[in-house]
Scaffold this motif. Structure first.
Motif, PDB file in Angstrom:
ATOM      1  N   ILE A   4       9.895  -2.340   2.989  1.00  0.00           N
ATOM      2  CA  ILE A   4       8.549  -1.838   2.691  1.00  0.00           C
ATOM      3  C   ILE A   4       7.854  -1.414   3.976  1.00  0.00           C
ATOM      4  N   SER A   5       7.936  -2.234   5.013  1.00  0.00           N
ATOM      5  CA  SER A   5       7.298  -1.917   6.297  1.00  0.00           C
ATOM      6  C   SER A   5       7.868  -0.634   6.905  1.00  0.00           C
ATOM      7  N   ALA A   6       9.159  -0.382   6.653  1.00  0.00           N
ATOM      8  CA  ALA A   6       9.804   0.815   7.192  1.00  0.00           C
ATOM      9  C   ALA A   6       9.532   2.058   6.350  1.00  0.00           C
ATOM     10  N   GLY A   7       8.774   1.916   5.276  1.00  0.00           N
ATOM     11  CA  GLY A   7       8.439   3.061   4.442  1.00  0.00           C
ATOM     12  C   GLY A   7       9.582   3.548   3.566  1.00  0.00           C
ATOM     13  N   ARG A   8      10.515   2.694   3.264  1.00  0.00           N
ATOM     14  CA  ARG A   8      11.697   3.105   2.514  1.00  0.00           C
ATOM     15  C   ARG A   8      11.578   2.849   1.007  1.00  0.00           C
ATOM     16  N   VAL A   9      10.498   2.189   0.600  1.00  0.00           N
ATOM     17  CA  VAL A   9      10.312   1.829  -0.807  1.00  0.00           C
ATOM     18  C   VAL A   9       9.181   2.667  -1.392  1.00  0.00           C
ATOM     19  N   GLU A  10       9.463   3.357  -2.495  1.00  0.00           N
ATOM     20  CA  GLU A  10       8.433   4.145  -3.173  1.00  0.00           C
ATOM     21  C   GLU A  10       7.795   3.389  -4.323  1.00  0.00           C
ATOM     22  N   HIS A  11       8.566   2.532  -4.971  1.00  0.00           N
ATOM     23  CA  HIS A  11       8.095   1.872  -6.195  1.00  0.00           C
ATOM     24  C   HIS A  11       8.561   0.425  -6.162  1.00  0.00           C
ATOM     25  N   LEU A  12       7.644  -0.489  -6.376  1.00  0.00           N
ATOM     26  CA  LEU A  12       7.945  -1.912  -6.391  1.00  0.00           C
ATOM     27  C   LEU A  12       7.523  -2.496  -7.725  1.00  0.00           C
ATOM     28  N   ILE A  13       8.473  -3.155  -8.415  1.00  0.00           N
ATOM     29  CA  ILE A  13       8.203  -3.855  -9.670  1.00  0.00           C
ATOM     30  C   ILE A  13       8.333  -5.339  -9.376  1.00  0.00           C
ATOM     31  N   THR A  14       7.261  -6.103  -9.588  1.00  0.00           N
ATOM     32  CA  THR A  14       7.219  -7.466  -9.068  1.00  0.00           C
ATOM     33  C   THR A  14       6.240  -8.323  -9.848  1.00  0.00           C
ATOM     34  N   SER A  15       6.141  -9.596  -9.431  1.00  0.00           N
ATOM     35  CA  SER A  15       5.153 -10.512 -10.002  1.00  0.00           C
ATOM     36  C   SER A  15       3.963 -10.719  -9.080  1.00  0.00           C
ATOM     37  N   HIS A  16       4.198 -10.684  -7.762  1.00  0.00           N
ATOM     38  CA  HIS A  16       3.088 -10.835  -6.827  1.00  0.00           C
ATOM     39  C   HIS A  16       3.466 -10.296  -5.461  1.00  0.00           C
ATOM     40  N   ILE A  17       2.450  -9.860  -4.715  1.00  0.00           N
ATOM     41  CA  ILE A  17       2.687  -9.317  -3.377  1.00  0.00           C
ATOM     42  C   ILE A  17       1.772  -9.968  -2.343  1.00  0.00           C
ATOM     43  N   GLY A  18       1.137 -11.058  -2.726  1.00  0.00           N
ATOM     44  CA  GLY A  18       0.081 -11.634  -1.906  1.00  0.00           C
ATOM     45  C   GLY A  18       0.474 -12.086  -0.519  1.00  0.00           C
ATOM     46  N   LEU A  19       1.760 -12.357  -0.271  1.00  0.00           N
ATOM     47  CA  LEU A  19       2.193 -12.808   1.055  1.00  0.00           C
ATOM     48  C   LEU A  19       2.566 -11.649   1.974  1.00  0.00           C
ATOM     49  N   ASN A  20       2.525 -10.426   1.444  1.00  0.00           N
ATOM     50  CA  ASN A  20       2.962  -9.273   2.226  1.00  0.00           C
ATOM     51  C   ASN A  20       1.775  -8.352   2.490  1.00  0.00           C
ATOM     52  N   ARG A  21       1.172  -8.512   3.648  1.00  0.00           N
ATOM     53  CA  ARG A  21      -0.006  -7.717   4.019  1.00  0.00           C
ATOM     54  C   ARG A  21       0.295  -6.232   4.038  1.00  0.00           C
ATOM     55  N   VAL A  22       1.482  -5.862   4.525  1.00  0.00           N
ATOM     56  CA  VAL A  22       1.846  -4.446   4.620  1.00  0.00           C
ATOM     57  C   VAL A  22       1.970  -3.827   3.233  1.00  0.00           C
ATOM     58  N   ALA A  23       2.575  -4.554   2.296  1.00  0.00           N
ATOM     59  CA  ALA A  23       2.696  -4.042   0.930  1.00  0.00           C
ATOM     60  C   ALA A  23       1.323  -3.800   0.311  1.00  0.00           C
ATOM     61  N   ILE A  24       0.398  -4.721   0.548  1.00  0.00           N
ATOM     62  CA  ILE A  24      -0.962  -4.564   0.022  1.00  0.00           C
ATOM     63  C   ILE A  24      -1.624  -3.338   0.633  1.00  0.00           C
ATOM     64  N   GLU A  25      -1.476  -3.156   1.940  1.00  0.00           N
ATOM     65  CA  GLU A  25      -2.070  -1.994   2.605  1.00  0.00           C
ATOM     66  C   GLU A  25      -1.476  -0.693   2.092  1.00  0.00           C
ATOM     67  N   GLN A  26      -0.153  -0.662   1.913  1.00  0.00           N
ATOM     68  CA  GLN A  26       0.493   0.551   1.412  1.00  0.00           C
ATOM     69  C   GLN A  26       0.075   0.844  -0.029  1.00  0.00           C
ATOM     70  N   MET A  27      -0.052  -0.183  -0.840  1.00  0.00           N
ATOM     71  CA  MET A  27      -0.490  -0.001  -2.220  1.00  0.00           C
ATOM     72  C   MET A  27      -1.916   0.566  -2.260  1.00  0.00           C
ATOM     73  N   ASN A  28      -2.805  -0.011  -1.471  1.00  0.00           N
ATOM     74  CA  ASN A  28      -4.194   0.447  -1.460  1.00  0.00           C
ATOM     75  C   ASN A  28      -4.333   1.863  -0.923  1.00  0.00           C
ATOM     76  N   ALA A  29      -3.404   2.253  -0.035  1.00  0.00           N
ATOM     77  CA  ALA A  29      -3.435   3.599   0.533  1.00  0.00           C
ATOM     78  C   ALA A  29      -2.706   4.620  -0.335  1.00  0.00           C
ATOM     79  N   GLY A  30      -2.093   4.164  -1.421  1.00  0.00           N
ATOM     80  CA  GLY A  30      -1.385   5.066  -2.313  1.00  0.00           C
ATOM     81  C   GLY A  30       0.000   5.452  -1.854  1.00  0.00           C
ATOM     82  N   ARG A  31       0.541   4.751  -0.863  1.00  0.00           N
ATOM     83  CA  ARG A  31       1.878   5.079  -0.363  1.00  0.00           C
ATOM     84  C   ARG A  31       2.969   4.273  -1.062  1.00  0.00           C
ATOM     85  N   LEU A  32       2.595   3.224  -1.765  1.00  0.00           N
ATOM     86  CA  LEU A  32       3.552   2.380  -2.474  1.00  0.00           C
ATOM     87  C   LEU A  32       3.038   2.160  -3.893  1.00  0.00           C
ATOM     88  N   ALA A  33       3.819   2.591  -4.879  1.00  0.00           N
ATOM     89  CA  ALA A  33       3.471   2.339  -6.279  1.00  0.00           C
ATOM     90  C   ALA A  33       3.917   0.931  -6.638  1.00  0.00           C
TER      91      ALA A  33
END
Length: 233
Positions: free
Chosen positions: A68-97
């Motif tokens: 995710i940090s390397a920008g290699r993931v476009e879509h993540l299907i999961t239960s929670h992302i709360g421990l991953n600050r980068v995933a949250i930032e990418q989601m809020n910026a629209g770079r990670l679905a």
């Protein structure tokens, strides 16, 4: 001479089967059961535009967090992302679905895929944000939502023991999502701390039979991140 049903191969060859844009289920619950070595090789090889299905997003510097940090993931299907600050930032910026499902629903969606079902009926989330967009049916006067199964092109799983045919034995809580995902993908790549000869596993101890496994990679617990996290090395 090639052995019958030989599935034990090098990690580089196993991961090279995965192409850009693939959907990949990744076993694990936090660190236990997460196939760190396979994920590190995926990072090294450079596949991109990936869809990942995992219970959690790991932390930003381990597991799928590295991808995710390397920008290699476009879509993540999961239960929670709360421990991953980068995933949250990418989601809020629209770079990670990010598609979030309650953990029980996520597990059952994967299990249904492995059992060959289209999906299942549930009353969880009806009338809430969880249930938005789902088809609903009336059965005997009660409303149920249809939850479709989740399939994937690949599953990456971690086992403690395997044999060359691909039979797998998990250790402790590392069993978590691994056996479900090993049934729900077109191809299954397993990493194990030890790959034994056929007959080297006790049959009644096998959790995932070889019929579900495509390739097996051996990981050295003494030198791997997997070993340090699971055995405290």
């Amino acid at each position: 001479m090639t052995r019958l049903n030989e599935k034990h191969i090098a990690i580089e060859a196993a991961i090279a089967q995965i192409k850009d844009g693939a959907s990949i289920m990744v076993g694990g619950f936090g660190s236990p059961g997460t196939p760190f070595a396979l994920l590190d090789e995926l990072l090294e090889q450079g596949q991109k535009h990936l869809t990942l299905i995992k219970n959690d997003a790991n932390e930003s510097d381990i597991g799928i967090g590295k991808l995710i940090s390397a920008g290699r993931v476009e879509h993540l299907i999961t239960s929670h992302i709360g421990l991953n600050r980068v995933a949250i930032e990418q989601m809020n910026a629209g770079r990670l679905a990010v598609e979030i499902h309650p953990q029980g629903l996520l597990a059952e969606k994967i299990r249904c895929a492995g059992a060959g079902h289209y999906g299942f009926l549930t009353d969880i989330g009806i009338g809430t944000e969880i249930g938005e967009g789902r088809q609903e049916v009336d059965c005997d006067g009660k409303i149920w939502a249809i939850e479709p199964a989740i399939h994937a092109d690949f599953a990456l799983v971690h086992a403690d023991l395997a044999d060359r045919y691909g039979n797998l034995v998990y250790r402790g809580t590392a069993i978590n999502f691994n056996p479900l995902m090993a049934m729900a993908a077109e191809r299954v790549i397993a990493q194990a701390f030890q790959v034994k000869e056929p007959g080297g596993l006790v049959p009644e101890h096998i959790h995932t039979p070889c019929a579900f496994v495509s390739q097996v990679v051996e990981v050295n617990p003494a030198t791997s991140e997997q070993g340090r996290r699971e055995h405290g090395n």
